[in-house]
Design a protein around this motif. Structure first.
Motif, PDB file in Angstrom:
ATOM      1  N   GLU A   2       0.936  -0.938  -0.042  1.00  0.00           N
ATOM      2  CA  GLU A   2      -0.057  -0.084   0.097  1.00  0.00           C
ATOM      3  C   GLU A   2       0.821   1.192   0.073  1.00  0.00           C
ATOM      4  O   GLU A   2       2.147   1.273   0.655  1.00  0.00           O
ATOM      5  N   GLY A   3       0.404   2.208  -0.646  1.00  0.00           N
ATOM      6  CA  GLY A   3       1.344   3.377  -0.820  1.00  0.00           C
ATOM      7  C   GLY A   3       1.537   4.071   0.511  1.00  0.00           C
ATOM      8  O   GLY A   3       2.650   4.775   0.699  1.00  0.00           O
ATOM      9  N   LYS A   4       0.778   4.097   1.452  1.00  0.00           N
ATOM     10  CA  LYS A   4       0.974   4.577   2.734  1.00  0.00           C
ATOM     11  C   LYS A   4       2.179   4.053   3.554  1.00  0.00           C
ATOM     12  O   LYS A   4       2.865   4.517   4.317  1.00  0.00           O
ATOM     13  N   ASP A   5       2.394   2.732   3.178  1.00  0.00           N
ATOM     14  CA  ASP A   5       3.344   2.096   3.860  1.00  0.00           C
ATOM     15  C   ASP A   5       4.635   2.308   3.176  1.00  0.00           C
ATOM     16  O   ASP A   5       5.914   1.880   3.785  1.00  0.00           O
ATOM     17  N   GLY A  21      17.199  11.565  12.877  1.00  0.00           N
ATOM     18  CA  GLY A  21      16.219  11.312  13.811  1.00  0.00           C
ATOM     19  C   GLY A  21      14.782  11.512  13.357  1.00  0.00           C
ATOM     20  O   GLY A  21      13.709  11.737  14.079  1.00  0.00           O
ATOM     21  N   ILE A  22      14.783  11.434  11.926  1.00  0.00           N
ATOM     22  CA  ILE A  22      13.417  11.940  11.417  1.00  0.00           C
ATOM     23  C   ILE A  22      12.531  10.674  11.606  1.00  0.00           C
ATOM     24  O   ILE A  22      12.789   9.271  11.587  1.00  0.00           O
ATOM     25  N   ALA A  23      11.191  11.042  12.088  1.00  0.00           N
ATOM     26  CA  ALA A  23       9.994  10.026  12.372  1.00  0.00           C
ATOM     27  C   ALA A  23       9.090  10.496  11.423  1.00  0.00           C
ATOM     28  O   ALA A  23       8.537  11.760  11.009  1.00  0.00           O
ATOM     29  N   ILE A  24       8.293   9.320  10.990  1.00  0.00           N
ATOM     30  CA  ILE A  24       6.989   9.772   9.990  1.00  0.00           C
ATOM     31  C   ILE A  24       5.888   9.880  11.159  1.00  0.00           C
ATOM     32  O   ILE A  24       5.480   9.197  11.926  1.00  0.00           O
ATOM     33  N   LEU A  25       5.174  11.173  10.939  1.00  0.00           N
ATOM     34  CA  LEU A  25       4.161  11.398  11.808  1.00  0.00           C
ATOM     35  C   LEU A  25       2.961  11.073  11.211  1.00  0.00           C
ATOM     36  O   LEU A  25       1.841  10.861  12.170  1.00  0.00           O
ATOM     37  N   GLU A  26       2.846  11.112   9.794  1.00  0.00           N
ATOM     38  CA  GLU A  26       1.714  10.872   9.295  1.00  0.00           C
ATOM     39  C   GLU A  26       1.874  10.400   7.723  1.00  0.00           C
ATOM     40  O   GLU A  26       2.718  10.974   7.163  1.00  0.00           O
ATOM     41  N   SER A  27       1.291   9.460   7.334  1.00  0.00           N
ATOM     42  CA  SER A  27       1.540   9.064   6.082  1.00  0.00           C
ATOM     43  C   SER A  27       0.127   8.258   5.339  1.00  0.00           C
ATOM     44  O   SER A  27      -0.565   7.474   5.888  1.00  0.00           O
ATOM     45  N   ARG A  28      -0.105   8.859   4.073  1.00  0.00           N
ATOM     46  CA  ARG A  28      -1.185   8.152   3.326  1.00  0.00           C
ATOM     47  C   ARG A  28      -0.804   8.515   1.841  1.00  0.00           C
ATOM     48  O   ARG A  28       0.118   9.245   1.445  1.00  0.00           O
ATOM     49  N   VAL A  29      -1.481   8.125   1.063  1.00  0.00           N
ATOM     50  CA  VAL A  29      -1.376   8.208  -0.490  1.00  0.00           C
ATOM     51  C   VAL A  29      -1.429   9.692  -0.965  1.00  0.00           C
ATOM     52  O   VAL A  29      -2.443  10.357  -0.615  1.00  0.00           O
ATOM     53  N   GLY A  30      -0.236  10.298  -1.396  1.00  0.00           N
ATOM     54  CA  GLY A  30      -0.339  11.775  -1.589  1.00  0.00           C
ATOM     55  C   GLY A  30       0.185  12.595  -0.488  1.00  0.00           C
ATOM     56  O   GLY A  30      -0.121  13.785  -0.805  1.00  0.00           O
ATOM     57  N   TYR A  31       0.558  12.047   0.618  1.00  0.00           N
ATOM     58  CA  TYR A  31       0.804  12.967   1.862  1.00  0.00           C
ATOM     59  C   TYR A  31       1.736  12.346   2.770  1.00  0.00           C
ATOM     60  O   TYR A  31       1.532  11.031   3.075  1.00  0.00           O
ATOM     61  N   CYS A  32       2.578  13.117   3.445  1.00  0.00           N
ATOM     62  CA  CYS A  32       3.456  12.729   4.304  1.00  0.00           C
ATOM     63  C   CYS A  32       3.829  13.820   5.329  1.00  0.00           C
ATOM     64  O   CYS A  32       4.243  15.002   4.669  1.00  0.00           O
ATOM     65  N   ARG A  33       3.785  13.704   6.456  1.00  0.00           N
ATOM     66  CA  ARG A  33       4.549  14.702   7.344  1.00  0.00           C
ATOM     67  C   ARG A  33       5.502  13.817   8.446  1.00  0.00           C
ATOM     68  O   ARG A  33       5.310  12.974   8.842  1.00  0.00           O
ATOM     69  N   VAL A  34       6.512  14.758   8.311  1.00  0.00           N
ATOM     70  CA  VAL A  34       7.391  14.016   9.245  1.00  0.00           C
ATOM     71  C   VAL A  34       8.189  15.003  10.114  1.00  0.00           C
ATOM     72  O   VAL A  34       7.976  16.227   9.827  1.00  0.00           O
ATOM     73  N   GLY A  35       9.042  14.732  11.086  1.00  0.00           N
ATOM     74  CA  GLY A  35       9.398  15.441  12.357  1.00  0.00           C
ATOM     75  C   GLY A  35      10.586  15.115  12.866  1.00  0.00           C
ATOM     76  O   GLY A  35      11.054  13.853  12.715  1.00  0.00           O
ATOM     77  N   MET A  36      11.268  16.016  13.279  1.00  0.00           N
ATOM     78  CA  MET A  36      12.618  15.906  14.148  1.00  0.00           C
ATOM     79  C   MET A  36      13.105  16.817  15.054  1.00  0.00           C
ATOM     80  O   MET A  36      12.663  17.906  14.864  1.00  0.00           O
ATOM     81  N   THR A  37      14.053  16.654  15.853  1.00  0.00           N
ATOM     82  CA  THR A  37      14.467  17.568  16.978  1.00  0.00           C
ATOM     83  C   THR A  37      16.065  18.071  16.360  1.00  0.00           C
ATOM     84  O   THR A  37      16.796  17.214  16.234  1.00  0.00           O
ATOM     85  N   ILE A  38      16.321  19.180  16.591  1.00  0.00           N
ATOM     86  CA  ILE A  38      17.617  19.718  16.159  1.00  0.00           C
ATOM     87  C   ILE A  38      18.473  19.539  17.353  1.00  0.00           C
ATOM     88  O   ILE A  38      18.400  19.569  18.523  1.00  0.00           O
ATOM     89  N   PHE A  91      11.844  21.400  17.879  1.00  0.00           N
ATOM     90  CA  PHE A  91      11.075  20.291  16.970  1.00  0.00           C
ATOM     91  C   PHE A  91      10.698  20.669  15.689  1.00  0.00           C
ATOM     92  O   PHE A  91       9.717  21.850  15.978  1.00  0.00           O
ATOM     93  N   ILE A  92      10.810  20.354  14.662  1.00  0.00           N
ATOM     94  CA  ILE A  92      10.250  20.781  13.428  1.00  0.00           C
ATOM     95  C   ILE A  92       9.628  19.927  12.652  1.00  0.00           C
ATOM     96  O   ILE A  92       9.914  18.409  12.866  1.00  0.00           O
ATOM     97  N   THR A  93       8.697  20.293  11.802  1.00  0.00           N
ATOM     98  CA  THR A  93       8.359  19.323  10.898  1.00  0.00           C
ATOM     99  C   THR A  93       8.058  19.659   9.599  1.00  0.00           C
ATOM    100  O   THR A  93       8.167  20.970   9.191  1.00  0.00           O
ATOM    101  N   ALA A  94       8.124  18.687   8.776  1.00  0.00           N
ATOM    102  CA  ALA A  94       7.874  18.975   7.138  1.00  0.00           C
ATOM    103  C   ALA A  94       6.716  18.254   6.512  1.00  0.00           C
ATOM    104  O   ALA A  94       6.252  17.020   6.878  1.00  0.00           O
ATOM    105  N   GLU A  95       5.734  19.055   5.930  1.00  0.00           N
ATOM    106  CA  GLU A  95       4.552  18.545   5.209  1.00  0.00           C
ATOM    107  C   GLU A  95       4.478  18.490   3.806  1.00  0.00           C
ATOM    108  O   GLU A  95       4.815  19.612   3.181  1.00  0.00           O
ATOM    109  N   CYS A  96       4.153  17.632   3.202  1.00  0.00           N
ATOM    110  CA  CYS A  96       3.963  17.594   1.858  1.00  0.00           C
ATOM    111  C   CYS A  96       2.726  16.940   1.193  1.00  0.00           C
ATOM    112  O   CYS A  96       2.386  15.676   1.900  1.00  0.00           O
ATOM    113  N   SER A  97       2.076  17.583   0.391  1.00  0.00           N
ATOM    114  CA  SER A  97       1.074  17.088  -0.010  1.00  0.00           C
ATOM    115  C   SER A  97       0.899  16.979  -1.782  1.00  0.00           C
ATOM    116  O   SER A  97       1.346  17.822  -2.281  1.00  0.00           O
ATOM    117  N   LEU A  98       0.589  15.742  -1.994  1.00  0.00           N
ATOM    118  CA  LEU A  98       0.479  15.597  -3.658  1.00  0.00           C
ATOM    119  C   LEU A  98      -0.968  14.781  -4.034  1.00  0.00           C
ATOM    120  O   LEU A  98      -1.110  13.613  -3.952  1.00  0.00           O
TER     121      LEU A  98
END
Length: 134
Positions: A2-5, A21-38, A91-98
């Motif tokens: 599955e795409g989310k995996d 130290g990147i962690a996947i906070l949310e994942s689905r087809v066309g979307y991912c949000r990741v985060g990490m601590t400096i 702690f910062i996050t990056a969010e991408c949507s497609l």
């Protein structure tokens, strides 16, 4: 698969993103949000996070999202605008949507945030191959 995996599989095989130290906070087809601590070893000579840290986090979100549609996808052009400096412990996050995939080349803007504050904008162009994730 599955795409989310797919992002989880990619992260498992990515020593650099794991070192960050990147962690996947949310994942689905066309979307991912990741985060990490400096961390301290990510700081530059001025005691602020090196620009490559926010770039790398955004690039990871971009790559993970681009692959959730089930085809291998690779970046072909990227750039970033740094808006705010970051410090150790942030702690910062990056969010991408497609949302739609219609051709071999796609363009995305990824927001990097500290809480609700925008700290960087990353722009990326991706090339989608015909090779399927298995």
């Amino acid at each position: 698969m599955e795409g989310k995996d797919i992002p989880f599989r990619m992260l498992d095989a990515d020593p650099f993103s794991n070192w960050l130290g990147i962690a996947i906070l949310e994942s689905r087809v066309g979307y991912c949000r990741v985060g990490m601590t400096i961390r301290r070893e990510m700081l530059n000579s001025m005691g602020k996070a090196h620009g490559g840290i926010t770039f790398s986090l955004a690039d990871t979100a971009f790559g993970f999202t681009s692959n959730t549609h089930g085809k291998y996808a690779v970046s072909i052009e990227t750039s970033i605008n740094h808006i705010e400096a970051l410090e150790e412990g942030d702690f910062i996050t990056a969010e991408c949507s497609l949302e739609k995939v219609k051709n071999k080349v796609g363009f995305n803007i990824i927001a990097v945030k500290k809480g609700d504050d925008l700290v960087a904008l990353f722009k990326g162009v991706v090339y989608r191959t015909q090779k399927d994730w298995e």
